[in-house]
Design a protein around this motif. Structure first.
Motif, PDB file in Angstrom:
ATOM      1  N   VAL A 132       0.840  -1.208   0.000  1.00  0.00           N
ATOM      2  CA  VAL A 132       0.000   0.000   0.000  1.00  0.00           C
ATOM      3  C   VAL A 132       0.876   1.260   0.000  1.00  0.00           C
ATOM      4  N   GLY A 133       0.499   2.228  -0.820  1.00  0.00           N
ATOM      5  CA  GLY A 133       1.156   3.535  -0.769  1.00  0.00           C
ATOM      6  C   GLY A 133       2.545   3.564  -1.397  1.00  0.00           C
ATOM      7  N   SER A 134       3.006   2.421  -1.959  1.00  0.00           N
ATOM      8  CA  SER A 134       4.367   2.406  -2.502  1.00  0.00           C
ATOM      9  C   SER A 134       4.406   3.199  -3.810  1.00  0.00           C
ATOM     10  N   LYS A 135       5.505   3.892  -3.987  1.00  0.00           N
ATOM     11  CA  LYS A 135       5.682   4.670  -5.220  1.00  0.00           C
ATOM     12  C   LYS A 135       6.856   4.086  -5.982  1.00  0.00           C
ATOM     13  N   GLY A 136       6.735   4.069  -7.319  1.00  0.00           N
ATOM     14  CA  GLY A 136       7.779   3.489  -8.144  1.00  0.00           C
ATOM     15  C   GLY A 136       9.015   4.359  -8.219  1.00  0.00           C
ATOM     16  N   ARG A 193       0.596   6.940 -12.582  1.00  0.00           N
ATOM     17  CA  ARG A 193       1.782   7.782 -12.781  1.00  0.00           C
ATOM     18  C   ARG A 193       2.971   7.368 -11.918  1.00  0.00           C
ATOM     19  N   SER A 194       2.719   7.060 -10.658  1.00  0.00           N
ATOM     20  CA  SER A 194       3.862   6.714  -9.798  1.00  0.00           C
ATOM     21  C   SER A 194       3.929   5.206  -9.540  1.00  0.00           C
ATOM     22  N   GLN A 195       3.176   4.438 -10.352  1.00  0.00           N
ATOM     23  CA  GLN A 195       3.136   2.991 -10.065  1.00  0.00           C
ATOM     24  C   GLN A 195       3.828   2.120 -11.111  1.00  0.00           C
ATOM     25  N   ALA A 196       4.452   2.740 -12.129  1.00  0.00           N
ATOM     26  CA  ALA A 196       5.197   1.906 -13.077  1.00  0.00           C
ATOM     27  C   ALA A 196       6.388   1.311 -12.327  1.00  0.00           C
ATOM     28  N   GLY A 197       6.569   0.009 -12.435  1.00  0.00           N
ATOM     29  CA  GLY A 197       7.668  -0.636 -11.722  1.00  0.00           C
ATOM     30  C   GLY A 197       7.355  -0.881 -10.261  1.00  0.00           C
ATOM     31  N   THR A 198       6.083  -1.122  -9.935  1.00  0.00           N
ATOM     32  CA  THR A 198       5.727  -1.508  -8.559  1.00  0.00           C
ATOM     33  C   THR A 198       4.991  -2.842  -8.594  1.00  0.00           C
ATOM     34  N   LEU A 199       5.162  -3.602  -7.508  1.00  0.00           N
ATOM     35  CA  LEU A 199       4.676  -4.980  -7.483  1.00  0.00           C
ATOM     36  C   LEU A 199       3.186  -5.078  -7.182  1.00  0.00           C
ATOM     37  N   GLY A 200       2.705  -4.197  -6.282  1.00  0.00           N
ATOM     38  CA  GLY A 200       1.333  -4.341  -5.801  1.00  0.00           C
ATOM     39  C   GLY A 200       1.327  -5.139  -4.507  1.00  0.00           C
ATOM     40  N   SER A 201       0.210  -5.832  -4.246  1.00  0.00           N
ATOM     41  CA  SER A 201       0.103  -6.559  -2.980  1.00  0.00           C
ATOM     42  C   SER A 201      -0.729  -7.812  -3.203  1.00  0.00           C
ATOM     43  N   GLY A 202      -1.270  -8.377  -2.129  1.00  0.00           N
ATOM     44  CA  GLY A 202      -2.118  -9.566  -2.239  1.00  0.00           C
ATOM     45  C   GLY A 202      -1.325 -10.751  -2.747  1.00  0.00           C
TER      46      GLY A 202
ATOM     47  N   HIS B  98     -10.758  14.827   5.585  1.00  0.00           N
ATOM     48  CA  HIS B  98      -9.656  15.417   6.354  1.00  0.00           C
ATOM     49  C   HIS B  98      -8.646  14.327   6.689  1.00  0.00           C
ATOM     50  N   GLY B  99      -7.400  14.544   6.297  1.00  0.00           N
ATOM     51  CA  GLY B  99      -6.389  13.515   6.557  1.00  0.00           C
ATOM     52  C   GLY B  99      -5.010  13.965   6.141  1.00  0.00           C
ATOM     53  N   GLU B 100      -4.220  13.019   5.650  1.00  0.00           N
ATOM     54  CA  GLU B 100      -2.832  13.332   5.277  1.00  0.00           C
ATOM     55  C   GLU B 100      -2.332  12.309   4.266  1.00  0.00           C
ATOM     56  N   PRO B 101      -1.220  12.603   3.596  1.00  0.00           N
ATOM     57  CA  PRO B 101      -0.649  11.624   2.658  1.00  0.00           C
ATOM     58  C   PRO B 101      -0.034  10.431   3.403  1.00  0.00           C
ATOM     59  N   PHE B 102      -0.049   9.279   2.748  1.00  0.00           N
ATOM     60  CA  PHE B 102       0.538   8.056   3.307  1.00  0.00           C
ATOM     61  C   PHE B 102       2.017   8.271   3.605  1.00  0.00           C
ATOM     62  N   ASP B 103       2.435   7.804   4.772  1.00  0.00           N
ATOM     63  CA  ASP B 103       3.832   7.916   5.189  1.00  0.00           C
ATOM     64  C   ASP B 103       4.287   6.501   5.564  1.00  0.00           C
ATOM     65  N   LEU B 111      -4.354  -3.777   3.523  1.00  0.00           N
ATOM     66  CA  LEU B 111      -4.743  -4.362   2.244  1.00  0.00           C
ATOM     67  C   LEU B 111      -4.669  -3.332   1.120  1.00  0.00           C
ATOM     68  N   LEU B 112      -4.273  -3.798  -0.047  1.00  0.00           N
ATOM     69  CA  LEU B 112      -4.267  -2.929  -1.223  1.00  0.00           C
ATOM     70  C   LEU B 112      -5.548  -3.227  -2.003  1.00  0.00           C
ATOM     71  N   VAL B 113      -6.433  -2.249  -2.047  1.00  0.00           N
ATOM     72  CA  VAL B 113      -7.752  -2.452  -2.667  1.00  0.00           C
ATOM     73  C   VAL B 113      -7.722  -1.967  -4.114  1.00  0.00           C
TER      74      VAL B 113
END
Lengths: 481, 138
Positions: A132-136, A193-202, B98-103, B111-113
């Motif tokens: 989750v949240g990973s950037k390439g 845009r920032s996900q080229a070269g990322t694996l994903g999850s699951g 209301h929140g913030e960017p992932f850190d 989970l990645l949805v």
């Protein structure tokens, strides 16, 4: 419930008869034996029957032995539609457009790699963003992203991520012609845009493996595989860009189906006649997402190769690093097949199924034309994955398709419950598999016993003649998102 | 009343969502989503994003809402701490997040949805409570 209506055709095939669901245009066929059928869900059977109600379906509504309940179409489903009166359905492709697998081979043997497994898995973990949240590592400008959409894996190679030889070892040469960048929404571009070269999850992963067993020496030799050789398997897809394309087009497809009077047994079967403007728009966007996925796996493989070089020294050539093949297992394509003795172009949907073209097929690279298309079947992280090749049997019976994986038998929650009080990490180490994962519960959810044994799945397709076993790959190390 | 519960479903994520009003229902849906993605207790309020949606039905509005949150997480890395519903009907929703960017250091990776789906989707008003079922593809 539902299974009693199935008709067994032979030890590897059952038929979902006409009338199982009202409005079926063709029967269903599920490749499954007496053991795997115990895991077959009634909802998945109903989905095979529902797909058979769609207009213009040709032959059978098919499902592979790794069948399980999906959205609209079952996972493991294959369906081909006439280009004149048939449809295209995003549900027959899935949310993760061109989710797929590629296999990188090396000339390293297991004994040389074993002492450095922690270094190697650590290098993969730090070089390929996951979870989750990973950037390439690649920052695509809006124009670059459109180039990725049009060129696919070729964009990656042109930008230094791999070599020209990788392209011909990729299904469709890593690029389907006809992707239209304007058919893809701004939101989809922003997600990608920032996900080229990322694996994903699951269930996506990077896996270090060794060739544990060879079933077909000649085919293995042709694919450059030998006993105890170390290989890397990469499982990922089109990331947020592809997911958004599916999300964007489902409502449009539903409206189009209504406009054309197509009765949908399930909203996720939303579809449009192939010749309609809406279908052509989706197809152009889907091709772009598929191309994005091929670029994604090409970049990931490049960083895996760099990691291997970093850990073992040498070069890509001296370490024998080369792509065996890359297959899509969520895709729709126009292909030529023989129907009633005549060549016919069809819209073939593979949703959790792999293309398995036979020896001699013109779409195969010259190096593999005598042996058939490599088919890569990922298993769970504790037992084994498999390499097979396509066959004439697949061409005759399944529109050149076969299975794609193991398929779950435990829900994620059952797996988490079953993992309570255990260390899956330690159990994997005891099995000789070094694991690293990003997600808080990924290891528990992905534990080996949560899946069917891929060995049983590939045995069915091998025995049914819709693919031929070549080699078994045993896991040594895994990175999960 | 509990705002949401997760139910067992093969490889994906099922959410049962409850609310005494439509406002509550959409807030509960967001909470269910973010609880699956990370530990909401660790999200801080630093920025605000406005969302405005219009759909043809309440079911479609719920799917569009969750898909908007999925998009904002992928595109902007945005995690929401709380939702301020400005106006809502069966066909439209205006809300501030209301929140913030992932850190990656502070926020847990859950989970990645991939998407909210129409599979098994339902929204109904029963005994003074809104109840919805939605399945998220992982």
């Amino acid at each position: 419930m539902g299974k009693e209506k199935l008709i067994r055709i032979d030890e590897n095939t059952v038929e979902v008869p006409m009338g199982y669901t009202e409005g079926m245009n063709v029967p269903g066929r599920i490749y499954i034996d007496d053991e795997l059928i115990t895991h077959l869900e009634s909802q998945a059977i109903a989905q095979v029957a529902n797909v058979a109600t769609l207009p213009g379906i040709v032959g059978f509504s098919l499902a592979m032995p790794d069948i399980h309940t999906g959205y609209g179409f079952p996972i493991g489903g294959v369906a081909a539609f006439d280009l004149e009166d048939g449809i295209i359905s995003p549900g027959g492709v899935g949310y993760d457009i061109n989710c797929g697998v590629r296999l990188l081979r090396s000339n390293l043997e297991r004994d040389r790699v074993l002492p450095k497994m922690k270094d190697l898995v650590g290098a993969f973990y730090s070089s390929v963003p996951a979870g989750v949240g990973s950037k390439g590592r690649i920052k695509l400008s809006p124009d670059d992203e459109k180039r990725v959409i049009v060129k696919g894996a070729k964009w990656a190679v042109e930008n230094g991520f791999g070599t020209a030889g990788d392209i011909e070892k990729t299904e469709s040469n890593g690029c389907i012609d006809g992707a239209d960048p304007s058919a893809i929404s701004t939101k989809a571009y922003e997600r990608g845009r920032s996900q080229a070269g990322t694996l994903g999850s699951g269930n996506h992963f990077l896996e270090v493996q060794y060739v544990g067993e060879i079933y077909d020496e000649a085919a293995a030799r042709a694919l450059g595989l030998f006993k105890d050789q170390v290989t890397i398997m990469i499982h990922s897809g089109s990331r947020g860009l592809g997911h958004q394309v599916c999300t964007d087009y489902l409502p449009l497809m539903e409206k189009t189906a209504n406009k054309h009077g197509i009765v949908l047994h399930d909203r996720e079967l939303a579809c449009a006649p192939v010749h309609s403007e809406e279908a052509q728009l989706y197809l152009s966007a889907m091709k772009g997402a598929a191309n994005f996925a091929w670029a994604n796996r090409q970049c990931i493989m490049h960083w895996c190769a760099e990691s291997i070089i970093k850990v073992f020294g040498g070069t890509r050539e001296s370490l024998g690093l080369g792509l065996v093949y890359d297959v899509a297992h969520n895709i729709a394509k126009i292909e030529e097949h023989t129907v009633g003795g005549r060549a016919k172009r069809l819209m073939v949907h593979r949703k959790g199924a792999t293309r398995a073209f036979p020896p001699g097929h013109p779409e195969l690279p010259p190096t593999y034309r005598h042996v058939g298309q490599p088919v890569l079947i990922p298993g769970d992280m504790g037992r084994a994955s498999f390499v097979l090749v396509g066959t004439q049997g697949a061409m005759k019976e399944t529109f050149g398709s076969t299975c794609h994986g193991a398929g779950r038998i435990m829900s994620r929650h059952q797996a988490i419950k079953s993992a309570r009080g255990r260390s899956i990490h330690r159990e994997m180490e005891d099995l000789g598999v070094t694991v690293m994962s990003v997600g808080r519960s990924t290891l528990a959810e992905e534990m080996p016993e949560a899946y069917k044994d891929a060995a049983n799945v590939v045995d069915v397709v091998h025995n049914a003649g819709i693919a031929k076993k070549v080699a078994k790959l045993k896991p040594m190390g895994v990175v999960k998102g | 009343m509990k705002g949401f519960e997760v139910f067992d479903l093969s490889g994906d994520l099922g959410l049962r969502i409850f609310g005494e009003s439509l406002d509550d229902l959409f807030v509960s849906a967001a909470l269910g989503f973010y609880s699956s993605v990370t530990d909401p207790g660790k999200i801080l309020v630093k920025t605000e994003i406005g969302v405005s949606l219009e759909e043809e039905s309440l079911e479609a509005l719920l799917v569009a809402w969750l898909n908007e949150l999925i998009y904002l997480l992928d595109a902007e890395g945005f995690l929401c701490k709380y939702v301020d519903v400005k106006s809502v009907s069966q066909r439209h929703l205006v809300a501030d997040l209301h929140g913030e960017p992932f850190d990656a250091v502070r926020h847990e990776c859950g989970l990645l949805v991939k998407a909210a789906t129409y599979h098994g989707l339902s929204v109904l008003y029963d005994g003074g409570t809104w109840k919805a079922t939605v399945i998220l593809d992982l």
